[in-house]
Design an enzyme around this catalytic site. Structure first.
Site, PDB file in Angstrom:
ATOM      1  N   GLU A   1       0.823  -1.206   0.000  1.00 35.07           N
ATOM      2  CA  GLU A   1       0.000   0.000   0.000  1.00 35.07           C
ATOM      3  C   GLU A   1       0.859   1.260   0.000  1.00 35.07           C
ATOM      4  O   GLU A   1       0.457   2.305  -0.498  1.00 35.07           O
ATOM      5  CB  GLU A   1      -0.922  -0.016   1.238  1.00 35.07           C
ATOM      6  CG  GLU A   1      -2.334   0.457   0.933  1.00 35.07           C
ATOM      7  CD  GLU A   1      -3.299   0.224   2.082  1.00 35.07           C
ATOM      8  OE1 GLU A   1      -4.195  -0.610   1.925  1.00 35.07           O
ATOM      9  OE2 GLU A   1      -3.163   0.870   3.132  1.00 35.07           O
TER      10      GLU A   1
ATOM     11  N   HIS B   1       7.501 -26.770   0.405  1.00 34.45           N
ATOM     12  CA  HIS B   1       6.814 -27.860  -0.275  1.00 34.45           C
ATOM     13  C   HIS B   1       5.706 -27.342  -1.182  1.00 34.45           C
ATOM     14  O   HIS B   1       4.842 -28.104  -1.597  1.00 34.45           O
ATOM     15  CB  HIS B   1       6.270 -28.854   0.755  1.00 34.45           C
ATOM     16  CG  HIS B   1       7.368 -29.479   1.561  1.00 34.45           C
ATOM     17  ND1 HIS B   1       7.936 -30.688   1.240  1.00 34.45           N
ATOM     18  CD2 HIS B   1       8.039 -29.018   2.652  1.00 34.45           C
ATOM     19  CE1 HIS B   1       8.895 -30.966   2.112  1.00 34.45           C
ATOM     20  NE2 HIS B   1       8.981 -29.968   2.971  1.00 34.45           N
TER      21      HIS B   1
ATOM     22  N   LYS C   1     -13.387   2.164  -1.928  1.00 29.44           N
ATOM     23  CA  LYS C   1     -14.323   2.505  -0.850  1.00 29.44           C
ATOM     24  C   LYS C   1     -15.478   3.341  -1.425  1.00 29.44           C
ATOM     25  O   LYS C   1     -16.642   3.103  -1.125  1.00 29.44           O
ATOM     26  CB  LYS C   1     -13.610   3.317   0.247  1.00 29.44           C
ATOM     27  CG  LYS C   1     -12.710   2.510   1.172  1.00 29.44           C
ATOM     28  CD  LYS C   1     -12.205   3.378   2.331  1.00 29.44           C
ATOM     29  CE  LYS C   1     -11.222   2.629   3.224  1.00 29.44           C
ATOM     30  NZ  LYS C   1     -10.684   3.418   4.330  1.00 29.44           N
TER      31      LYS C   1
END
Ligand code: PA5
Length: 477
Positions: A303, A332, A446
Protein backbone atom coordinates in the site's frame (compact mmCIF):
# COMPACT_ATOMS: atom_id res chain seq x y z
CA UNK A 1 16.47 3.72 27.52
CA UNK A 2 15.47 1.96 30.72
CA UNK A 3 14.40 -1.38 29.28
CA UNK A 4 16.45 -4.26 30.74
CA UNK A 5 20.25 -3.95 30.60
CA UNK A 6 22.35 -2.62 27.79
CA UNK A 7 24.07 -6.02 27.47
CA UNK A 8 20.71 -7.76 27.15
CA UNK A 9 19.47 -5.26 24.57
CA UNK A 10 22.62 -5.66 22.49
CA UNK A 11 22.35 -9.44 22.72
CA UNK A 12 18.85 -9.12 21.23
CA UNK A 13 19.87 -7.01 18.25
CA UNK A 14 18.25 -8.00 14.94
CA UNK A 15 20.89 -8.09 12.23
CA UNK A 16 20.93 -8.13 8.45
CA UNK A 17 23.05 -10.54 6.39
CA UNK A 18 22.90 -9.63 2.70
CA UNK A 19 25.82 -11.70 1.44
CA UNK A 20 23.46 -13.68 -0.79
CA UNK A 21 22.61 -10.52 -2.73
CA UNK A 22 26.20 -9.99 -3.82
CA UNK A 23 28.26 -11.24 -6.75
CA UNK A 24 30.57 -13.07 -4.35
CA UNK A 25 27.79 -15.56 -3.68
CA UNK A 26 25.47 -15.10 -6.67
CA UNK A 27 28.00 -14.62 -9.45
CA UNK A 28 26.65 -12.64 -12.38
CA UNK A 29 23.19 -12.47 -10.79
CA UNK A 30 24.49 -10.59 -7.73
CA UNK A 31 25.24 -6.97 -7.04
CA UNK A 32 28.82 -5.85 -7.36
CA UNK A 33 30.19 -3.53 -4.69
CA UNK A 34 30.28 -0.84 -7.39
CA UNK A 35 26.62 -1.31 -8.22
CA UNK A 36 25.59 -0.99 -4.57
CA UNK A 37 27.85 2.01 -4.08
CA UNK A 38 26.07 3.72 -6.97
CA UNK A 39 23.06 4.01 -4.62
CA UNK A 40 25.01 5.87 -1.95
CA UNK A 41 23.79 9.35 -2.86
CA UNK A 42 20.16 8.32 -3.34
CA UNK A 43 20.18 6.39 -0.06
CA UNK A 44 21.66 9.26 1.92
CA UNK A 45 19.09 11.64 0.41
CA UNK A 46 16.28 9.26 1.41
CA UNK A 47 17.68 8.99 4.92
CA UNK A 48 17.84 12.80 5.19
CA UNK A 49 14.29 13.18 3.86
CA UNK A 50 12.97 10.81 6.53
CA UNK A 51 15.07 12.42 9.27
CA UNK A 52 13.99 15.95 8.35
CA UNK A 53 10.34 15.02 8.31
CA UNK A 54 10.22 12.89 11.42
CA UNK A 55 7.09 13.42 13.48
CA UNK A 56 5.42 15.69 10.92
CA UNK A 57 1.70 15.04 11.15
CA UNK A 58 0.93 16.76 7.85
CA UNK A 59 3.19 14.22 6.09
CA UNK A 60 1.85 11.24 8.08
CA UNK A 61 5.26 10.81 9.68
CA UNK A 62 3.97 10.80 13.26
CA UNK A 63 4.82 7.09 13.57
CA UNK A 64 8.53 7.87 13.94
CA UNK A 65 7.90 9.33 17.40
CA UNK A 66 5.60 6.62 18.77
CA UNK A 67 8.42 4.85 20.65
CA UNK A 68 9.03 8.04 22.62
CA UNK A 69 5.83 10.00 23.22
CA UNK A 70 3.34 7.57 24.74
CA UNK A 71 4.20 7.15 28.44
CA UNK A 72 0.78 8.32 29.64
CA UNK A 73 -1.08 6.38 26.98
CA UNK A 74 0.84 3.21 27.82
CA UNK A 75 -0.01 3.60 31.52
CA UNK A 76 -3.68 4.07 30.65
CA UNK A 77 -3.67 1.10 28.27
CA UNK A 78 -2.06 -1.16 30.87
CA UNK A 79 -4.69 -0.18 33.46
CA UNK A 80 -7.53 -0.67 30.99
CA UNK A 81 -6.15 -3.99 29.82
CA UNK A 82 -6.10 -5.19 33.42
CA UNK A 83 -9.77 -4.21 33.85
CA UNK A 84 -10.66 -5.96 30.60
CA UNK A 85 -8.89 -9.13 31.72
CA UNK A 86 -10.84 -9.12 34.97
CA UNK A 87 -14.20 -8.29 33.47
CA UNK A 88 -14.50 -9.98 30.08
CA UNK A 89 -14.25 -13.48 28.68
CA UNK A 90 -13.75 -12.35 25.08
CA UNK A 91 -11.96 -9.48 23.37
CA UNK A 92 -12.86 -8.74 19.77
CA UNK A 93 -11.15 -6.22 17.52
CA UNK A 94 -13.40 -4.84 14.79
CA UNK A 95 -11.30 -3.22 12.09
CA UNK A 96 -9.68 -3.81 8.73
CA UNK A 97 -6.40 -3.14 6.93
CA UNK A 98 -4.00 -1.20 9.10
CA UNK A 99 -6.50 -1.33 11.93
CA UNK A 100 -6.41 -5.13 12.08
CA UNK A 101 -3.22 -6.56 10.62
CA UNK A 102 -1.07 -5.19 13.44
CA UNK A 103 -3.17 -6.70 16.25
CA UNK A 104 -3.32 -10.04 14.39
CA UNK A 105 0.44 -10.00 13.82
CA UNK A 106 1.44 -9.20 17.42
CA UNK A 107 -1.03 -11.71 18.86
CA UNK A 108 0.31 -14.52 16.68
CA UNK A 109 3.93 -13.51 17.17
CA UNK A 110 3.96 -13.38 20.93
CA UNK A 111 1.08 -15.50 22.22
CA UNK A 112 0.67 -19.26 22.38
CA UNK A 113 -0.20 -20.54 18.90
CA UNK A 114 -3.36 -22.14 20.33
CA UNK A 115 -4.04 -19.34 22.79
CA UNK A 116 -7.84 -19.45 22.55
CA UNK A 117 -7.86 -23.20 23.16
CA UNK A 118 -5.82 -22.95 26.36
CA UNK A 119 -7.69 -23.31 29.64
CA UNK A 120 -8.48 -19.95 31.22
CA UNK A 121 -5.84 -20.32 33.92
CA UNK A 122 -3.11 -20.69 31.29
CA UNK A 123 -4.18 -17.71 29.20
CA UNK A 124 -3.06 -14.21 30.13
CA UNK A 125 -6.32 -12.64 29.01
CA UNK A 126 -9.73 -13.17 27.45
CA UNK A 127 -10.19 -15.20 24.28
CA UNK A 128 -9.04 -13.02 21.40
CA UNK A 129 -10.48 -12.46 17.93
CA UNK A 130 -9.78 -9.94 15.18
CA UNK A 131 -12.61 -9.61 12.67
CA UNK A 132 -11.22 -8.05 9.51
CA UNK A 133 -13.77 -9.05 6.92
CA UNK A 134 -17.47 -8.76 6.18
CA UNK A 135 -17.98 -12.34 5.18
CA UNK A 136 -21.37 -13.09 6.77
CA UNK A 137 -20.31 -16.64 7.57
CA UNK A 138 -17.39 -15.36 9.57
CA UNK A 139 -19.63 -13.04 11.58
CA UNK A 140 -22.14 -15.82 12.18
CA UNK A 141 -19.39 -18.14 13.32
CA UNK A 142 -17.90 -15.54 15.65
CA UNK A 143 -21.30 -14.99 17.21
CA UNK A 144 -21.55 -18.74 17.73
CA UNK A 145 -18.47 -18.74 19.97
CA UNK A 146 -18.75 -15.47 21.92
CA UNK A 147 -21.35 -14.02 24.24
CA UNK A 148 -21.60 -10.31 23.33
CA UNK A 149 -22.55 -9.42 26.90
CA UNK A 150 -19.24 -10.92 28.08
CA UNK A 151 -17.19 -9.40 25.27
CA UNK A 152 -15.16 -6.23 25.05
CA UNK A 153 -15.35 -4.91 21.49
CA UNK A 154 -12.51 -2.67 20.37
CA UNK A 155 -13.74 -0.79 17.30
CA UNK A 156 -10.68 0.51 15.45
CA UNK A 157 -11.15 2.98 12.63
CA UNK A 158 -9.44 6.28 11.99
CA UNK A 159 -12.21 7.54 9.73
CA UNK A 160 -15.15 5.72 11.27
CA UNK A 161 -16.38 5.61 7.69
CA UNK A 162 -15.00 2.25 6.66
CA UNK A 163 -18.01 0.20 5.55
CA UNK A 164 -16.61 -3.09 6.85
CA UNK A 165 -15.85 -1.88 10.34
CA UNK A 166 -19.02 0.15 10.70
CA UNK A 167 -21.14 -2.77 9.48
CA UNK A 168 -19.62 -4.93 12.17
CA UNK A 169 -20.24 -2.18 14.71
CA UNK A 170 -23.92 -1.90 13.75
CA UNK A 171 -24.38 -5.64 14.20
CA UNK A 172 -22.68 -5.61 17.59
CA UNK A 173 -24.55 -2.50 18.72
CA UNK A 174 -27.84 -4.16 17.89
CA UNK A 175 -26.88 -7.32 19.78
CA UNK A 176 -25.76 -5.37 22.83
CA UNK A 177 -29.01 -3.39 22.85
CA UNK A 178 -31.05 -6.58 22.59
CA UNK A 179 -29.07 -8.06 25.47
CA UNK A 180 -29.78 -4.93 27.54
CA UNK A 181 -26.09 -4.06 27.75
CA UNK A 182 -24.96 -0.43 27.84
CA UNK A 183 -22.66 0.07 24.86
CA UNK A 184 -20.37 2.17 27.04
CA UNK A 185 -19.66 -0.87 29.19
CA UNK A 186 -18.58 -3.22 26.39
CA UNK A 187 -17.16 -1.03 23.64
CA UNK A 188 -13.88 0.84 23.31
CA UNK A 189 -13.09 2.98 20.28
CA UNK A 190 -9.69 3.66 18.79
CA UNK A 191 -10.09 6.55 16.40
CA UNK A 192 -9.22 10.08 15.39
CA UNK A 193 -9.11 12.60 18.21
CA UNK A 194 -11.31 15.27 16.69
CA UNK A 195 -13.10 14.02 13.62
CA UNK A 196 -14.74 10.95 12.17
CA UNK A 197 -17.89 9.01 12.85
CA UNK A 198 -16.71 7.13 15.93
CA UNK A 199 -16.03 10.47 17.58
CA UNK A 200 -19.61 11.57 16.70
CA UNK A 201 -21.07 8.30 18.00
CA UNK A 202 -19.13 8.59 21.22
CA UNK A 203 -20.31 12.18 21.76
CA UNK A 204 -23.93 11.17 21.06
CA UNK A 205 -24.02 8.44 23.68
CA UNK A 206 -22.21 10.54 26.24
CA UNK A 207 -18.66 9.28 25.91
CA UNK A 208 -17.44 5.85 24.91
CA UNK A 209 -13.94 5.11 26.18
CA UNK A 210 -11.78 6.12 23.24
CA UNK A 211 -8.10 5.85 22.41
CA UNK A 212 -6.62 8.23 19.92
CA UNK A 213 -5.21 7.17 16.60
CA UNK A 214 -2.84 10.12 16.24
CA UNK A 215 -3.33 12.53 13.35
CA UNK A 216 0.02 11.86 11.76
CA UNK A 217 -0.15 8.07 11.93
CA UNK A 218 -1.69 6.19 9.01
CA UNK A 219 -3.35 2.81 9.44
CA UNK A 220 -0.45 0.64 8.28
CA UNK A 221 2.03 2.51 10.48
CA UNK A 222 -0.21 2.29 13.56
CA UNK A 223 0.79 -0.95 15.31
CA UNK A 224 2.87 0.93 17.88
CA UNK A 225 0.03 3.31 18.86
CA UNK A 226 -3.20 2.30 20.69
CA UNK A 227 -4.41 0.47 17.56
CA UNK A 228 -1.94 -2.29 18.29
CA UNK A 229 -0.96 -1.59 21.89
CA UNK A 230 -4.39 -2.07 23.50
CA UNK A 231 -5.12 -5.49 21.95
CA UNK A 232 -1.53 -6.54 22.67
CA UNK A 233 -1.74 -5.49 26.31
CA UNK A 234 -5.05 -7.33 26.74
CA UNK A 235 -3.42 -10.64 25.80
CA UNK A 236 -0.48 -9.95 28.07
CA UNK A 237 2.12 -8.80 25.55
CA UNK A 238 4.87 -6.62 26.99
CA UNK A 239 3.99 -3.39 25.16
CA UNK A 240 6.82 -1.46 26.82
CA UNK A 241 9.15 -4.06 25.32
CA UNK A 242 7.65 -3.52 21.86
CA UNK A 243 8.23 0.23 22.10
CA UNK A 244 11.72 -0.22 23.56
CA UNK A 245 12.59 -2.54 20.67
CA UNK A 246 11.32 0.05 18.16
CA UNK A 247 13.40 2.77 19.84
CA UNK A 248 16.45 0.49 19.81
CA UNK A 249 16.12 -0.15 16.08
CA UNK A 250 15.59 3.57 15.50
CA UNK A 251 18.97 4.12 17.17
CA UNK A 252 20.62 1.31 15.19
CA UNK A 253 19.37 3.05 12.04
CA UNK A 254 20.66 6.51 12.96
CA UNK A 255 23.34 6.49 10.26
CA UNK A 256 22.98 8.11 6.85
CA UNK A 257 25.37 5.54 5.38
CA UNK A 258 23.56 2.47 4.09
CA UNK A 259 26.54 0.35 5.13
CA UNK A 260 25.76 1.06 8.78
CA UNK A 261 21.96 1.35 8.63
CA UNK A 262 20.17 -2.01 8.09
CA UNK A 263 16.77 -0.49 7.20
CA UNK A 264 18.41 1.76 4.62
CA UNK A 265 20.40 -1.16 3.20
CA UNK A 266 17.21 -3.26 2.94
CA UNK A 267 15.52 -0.42 1.06
CA UNK A 268 18.51 -0.11 -1.30
CA UNK A 269 18.66 -3.86 -1.90
CA UNK A 270 14.98 -3.95 -2.81
CA UNK A 271 15.07 -0.84 -5.00
CA UNK A 272 18.22 -2.03 -6.77
CA UNK A 273 16.59 -5.41 -7.33
CA UNK A 274 13.40 -3.78 -8.62
CA UNK A 275 15.48 -1.84 -11.14
CA UNK A 276 16.68 -5.21 -12.42
CA UNK A 277 13.11 -6.49 -12.83
CA UNK A 278 12.75 -8.23 -9.50
CA UNK A 279 9.23 -7.05 -8.92
CA UNK A 280 8.28 -9.67 -6.37
CA UNK A 281 9.43 -9.49 -2.77
CA UNK A 282 8.94 -12.72 -0.87
CA UNK A 283 8.80 -12.46 2.93
CA UNK A 284 9.60 -15.87 4.33
CA UNK A 285 9.71 -16.30 8.10
CA UNK A 286 10.94 -19.63 9.45
CA UNK A 287 8.59 -19.40 12.38
CA UNK A 288 4.88 -20.04 12.66
CA UNK A 289 4.74 -17.16 15.13
CA UNK A 290 5.90 -14.79 12.40
CA UNK A 291 3.49 -15.97 9.71
CA UNK A 292 1.28 -12.93 10.21
CA UNK A 293 4.23 -10.56 10.39
CA UNK A 294 4.61 -11.41 6.71
CA UNK A 295 0.92 -10.45 6.23
CA UNK A 296 1.42 -7.16 8.04
CA UNK A 297 4.57 -6.44 6.02
CA UNK A 298 2.75 -7.17 2.76
CA UNK A 299 0.23 -4.41 3.46
CA UNK A 300 2.93 -1.99 4.55
CA UNK A 301 5.04 -2.57 1.45
CA UNK A 302 2.20 -2.88 -1.08
CA UNK A 303 0.00 0.00 0.00
CA UNK A 304 2.92 2.33 0.63
CA UNK A 305 4.90 1.79 -2.56
CA UNK A 306 2.27 0.86 -5.15
CA UNK A 307 1.75 4.32 -6.68
CA UNK A 308 1.10 5.86 -10.08
CA UNK A 309 2.40 9.38 -9.61
CA UNK A 310 5.63 10.86 -8.27
CA UNK A 311 5.78 13.61 -5.67
CA UNK A 312 6.36 16.12 -8.46
CA UNK A 313 3.28 14.97 -10.35
CA UNK A 314 4.90 12.79 -13.00
CA UNK A 315 3.09 9.58 -13.97
CA UNK A 316 4.78 6.40 -12.80
CA UNK A 317 3.71 2.88 -11.96
CA UNK A 318 5.99 1.70 -9.21
CA UNK A 319 5.95 -0.84 -6.41
CA UNK A 320 7.00 -4.37 -5.76
CA UNK A 321 4.50 -7.17 -5.19
CA UNK A 322 5.01 -8.63 -1.73
CA UNK A 323 4.37 -12.32 -1.27
CA UNK A 324 4.09 -14.14 2.01
CA UNK A 325 5.62 -17.53 2.36
CA UNK A 326 6.18 -19.69 5.44
CA UNK A 327 9.26 -21.75 6.11
CA UNK A 328 9.38 -24.69 6.05
CA UNK A 329 5.75 -25.23 4.97
CA UNK A 330 6.10 -23.39 1.67
CA UNK A 331 9.29 -25.20 0.74
CA UNK A 332 6.81 -27.86 -0.27
CA UNK A 333 4.71 -25.52 -2.38
CA UNK A 334 6.51 -22.37 -3.58
CA UNK A 335 10.26 -22.91 -3.39
CA UNK A 336 10.31 -24.86 -6.66
CA UNK A 337 9.16 -21.65 -8.37
CA UNK A 338 11.59 -19.47 -6.44
CA UNK A 339 14.52 -21.69 -7.39
CA UNK A 340 13.80 -22.42 -11.04
CA UNK A 341 11.17 -19.93 -12.18
CA UNK A 342 11.74 -16.41 -13.50
CA UNK A 343 14.50 -14.28 -12.00
CA UNK A 344 11.92 -11.83 -10.68
CA UNK A 345 12.09 -12.25 -6.90
CA UNK A 346 14.00 -11.24 -3.82
CA UNK A 347 13.47 -13.51 -0.83
CA UNK A 348 13.75 -12.07 2.69
CA UNK A 349 14.26 -14.76 5.30
CA UNK A 350 13.26 -14.06 8.88
CA UNK A 351 15.42 -16.51 10.79
CA UNK A 352 15.42 -17.27 14.49
CA UNK A 353 18.71 -18.04 16.18
CA UNK A 354 16.82 -19.56 19.08
CA UNK A 355 13.25 -20.86 19.25
CA UNK A 356 11.10 -20.49 22.37
CA UNK A 357 11.41 -24.18 23.12
CA UNK A 358 13.34 -27.28 22.17
CA UNK A 359 11.59 -30.34 20.84
CA UNK A 360 13.93 -33.34 20.82
CA UNK A 361 13.41 -35.89 18.08
CA UNK A 362 13.40 -39.34 19.69
CA UNK A 363 15.40 -42.24 18.26
CA UNK A 364 13.32 -44.84 16.47
CA UNK A 365 12.83 -46.79 13.25
CA UNK A 366 16.47 -47.89 13.54
CA UNK A 367 16.15 -50.30 10.60
CA UNK A 368 15.15 -47.51 8.25
CA UNK A 369 18.19 -45.21 7.84
CA UNK A 370 16.09 -42.66 5.87
CA UNK A 371 14.12 -42.02 9.04
CA UNK A 372 16.53 -43.06 11.79
CA UNK A 373 19.03 -40.25 11.04
CA UNK A 374 16.53 -37.74 12.43
CA UNK A 375 16.60 -39.29 15.91
CA UNK A 376 18.82 -37.49 18.41
CA UNK A 377 18.43 -34.13 16.70
CA UNK A 378 15.88 -31.48 17.69
CA UNK A 379 13.12 -29.80 15.70
CA UNK A 380 15.01 -26.52 16.17
CA UNK A 381 18.04 -28.04 14.45
CA UNK A 382 15.84 -29.35 11.66
CA UNK A 383 14.03 -26.07 10.94
CA UNK A 384 17.32 -24.14 11.08
CA UNK A 385 18.99 -26.64 8.77
CA UNK A 386 16.09 -26.37 6.32
CA UNK A 387 16.29 -22.57 6.45
CA UNK A 388 20.04 -22.66 5.74
CA UNK A 389 19.52 -25.28 3.02
CA UNK A 390 16.84 -23.22 1.26
CA UNK A 391 19.03 -20.10 1.35
CA UNK A 392 21.86 -22.21 -0.08
CA UNK A 393 19.68 -23.70 -2.84
CA UNK A 394 18.37 -20.29 -3.86
CA UNK A 395 21.86 -18.81 -3.86
CA UNK A 396 23.25 -21.71 -5.89
CA UNK A 397 20.49 -21.07 -8.43
CA UNK A 398 21.47 -17.38 -8.60
CA UNK A 399 18.39 -16.15 -6.73
CA UNK A 400 18.66 -13.04 -4.59
CA UNK A 401 17.96 -13.55 -0.91
CA UNK A 402 18.92 -12.02 2.38
CA UNK A 403 18.32 -12.81 6.02
CA UNK A 404 17.19 -10.84 9.03
CA UNK A 405 18.57 -12.72 12.01
CA UNK A 406 16.45 -12.61 15.16
CA UNK A 407 18.25 -13.74 18.33
CA UNK A 408 14.92 -14.91 19.78
CA UNK A 409 11.33 -13.85 19.42
CA UNK A 410 10.10 -11.50 22.15
CA UNK A 411 8.43 -8.09 22.40
CA UNK A 412 11.78 -6.30 22.09
CA UNK A 413 12.87 -8.09 18.92
CA UNK A 414 9.39 -7.81 17.40
CA UNK A 415 9.44 -4.05 18.07
CA UNK A 416 12.80 -3.89 16.27
CA UNK A 417 11.42 -5.71 13.23
CA UNK A 418 8.36 -3.45 13.02
CA UNK A 419 10.43 -0.30 13.14
CA UNK A 420 13.00 -1.65 10.71
CA UNK A 421 10.28 -2.44 8.15
CA UNK A 422 8.60 0.93 8.68
CA UNK A 423 11.89 2.79 8.16
CA UNK A 424 12.75 0.58 5.17
CA UNK A 425 9.38 1.44 3.61
CA UNK A 426 9.79 5.16 4.26
CA UNK A 427 13.33 5.13 2.77
CA UNK A 428 12.18 3.13 -0.26
CA UNK A 429 9.26 5.52 -0.83
CA UNK A 430 11.66 8.47 -0.65
CA UNK A 431 13.98 6.79 -3.17
CA UNK A 432 11.06 6.22 -5.49
CA UNK A 433 9.99 9.86 -4.97
CA UNK A 434 6.39 8.91 -4.22
CA UNK A 435 3.91 9.62 -1.44
CA UNK A 436 4.48 6.59 0.79
CA UNK A 437 1.68 7.41 3.18
CA UNK A 438 -1.47 7.78 1.07
CA UNK A 439 -3.63 5.10 -0.54
CA UNK A 440 -5.77 6.66 -3.29
CA UNK A 441 -6.23 3.25 -4.94
CA UNK A 442 -7.95 1.95 -1.80
CA UNK A 443 -10.10 5.07 -1.49
CA UNK A 444 -11.49 4.55 -4.99
CA UNK A 445 -12.79 1.11 -4.04
CA UNK A 446 -14.32 2.50 -0.85
CA UNK A 447 -16.18 5.18 -2.87
CA UNK A 448 -17.44 2.64 -5.39
CA UNK A 449 -18.81 0.53 -2.52
CA UNK A 450 -20.63 3.55 -1.10
CA UNK A 451 -22.14 4.22 -4.53
CA UNK A 452 -23.27 0.61 -4.99
CA UNK A 453 -24.99 0.65 -1.60
CA UNK A 454 -26.73 3.97 -2.36
CA UNK A 455 -24.93 6.19 0.13
CA UNK A 456 -25.98 9.86 -0.10
CA UNK A 457 -23.46 12.01 -1.96
CA UNK A 458 -22.27 9.23 -4.26
CA UNK A 459 -24.84 9.57 -7.05
CA UNK A 460 -22.19 10.67 -9.56
CA UNK A 461 -20.00 7.71 -8.71
CA UNK A 462 -23.04 5.45 -9.19
CA UNK A 463 -23.62 7.00 -12.63
CA UNK A 464 -19.95 6.38 -13.45
CA UNK A 465 -20.35 2.72 -12.48
CA UNK A 466 -23.62 2.41 -14.42
CA UNK A 467 -22.00 3.82 -17.54
CA UNK A 468 -19.75 0.78 -17.92
CA UNK A 469 -20.36 -1.09 -21.20
CA UNK A 470 -22.80 -4.02 -21.19
CA UNK A 471 -21.05 -7.31 -20.42
CA UNK A 472 -20.20 -9.32 -23.51
CA UNK A 473 -21.84 -12.68 -22.91
CA UNK A 474 -19.17 -14.37 -25.06
CA UNK A 475 -16.68 -13.54 -22.35
CA UNK A 476 -18.70 -15.53 -19.80
CA UNK A 477 -18.10 -19.20 -20.52
O1 PA5 B 1 -3.35 1.52 5.97
C1 PA5 B 1 -4.39 2.12 5.82
O2 PA5 B 1 -4.45 3.35 5.93
C2 PA5 B 1 -5.67 1.35 5.53
O3 PA5 B 1 -5.42 -0.01 5.44
C3 PA5 B 1 -6.69 1.60 6.65
O4 PA5 B 1 -6.12 1.20 7.86
C4 PA5 B 1 -7.98 0.84 6.39
O5 PA5 B 1 -8.50 1.20 5.14
C5 PA5 B 1 -9.00 1.15 7.48
O6 PA5 B 1 -9.29 2.51 7.56
P1 PA5 B 1 -9.96 3.14 8.85
O7 PA5 B 1 -9.00 3.06 9.98
O8 PA5 B 1 -10.28 4.56 8.51
O9 PA5 B 1 -11.20 2.34 9.15
Amino acid sequence: MGYKTKEWRNSMRVTLDYNNMTDTFLGAQGFTAKKLASFNRKATAAFRYVQENRGKDELYMGWTELPYNQDEIVADILATAKEIRNKFQYFVVLGIGGSALGPIMAFNALCHLHYNDLPKAKRKGPKFYVEDNVDPVRMRDLLDVIDPAKTCFNVVSKSGATSETMTQYLIILDLLKKAGVDVKENVIFTTDEKKGNLKKISDEVGGIKSYILPDGVGGRFSQLCPVGLLPAAVVGIDIKGLLAGAAYMDRVCRYSSMNKNPALMCAVLQIAAMEEGKNIGVMMPYSDNLKFLADWYCQLWAESLGKNVTLDGKPCNVGQTPVKSLGVTDQHSQVQLYTEGPFDKVVTFLSLKKYACEMPIPHGCENIPDVAFLGGHTMEELIQAENAATAYALTKAGRMNYTLWIPELNAFTLGQLLFLFELQTAYAGAMLNINTFNQPGVEEGKKATFALLGKAGYADKKKELDSLPEKNQNCII
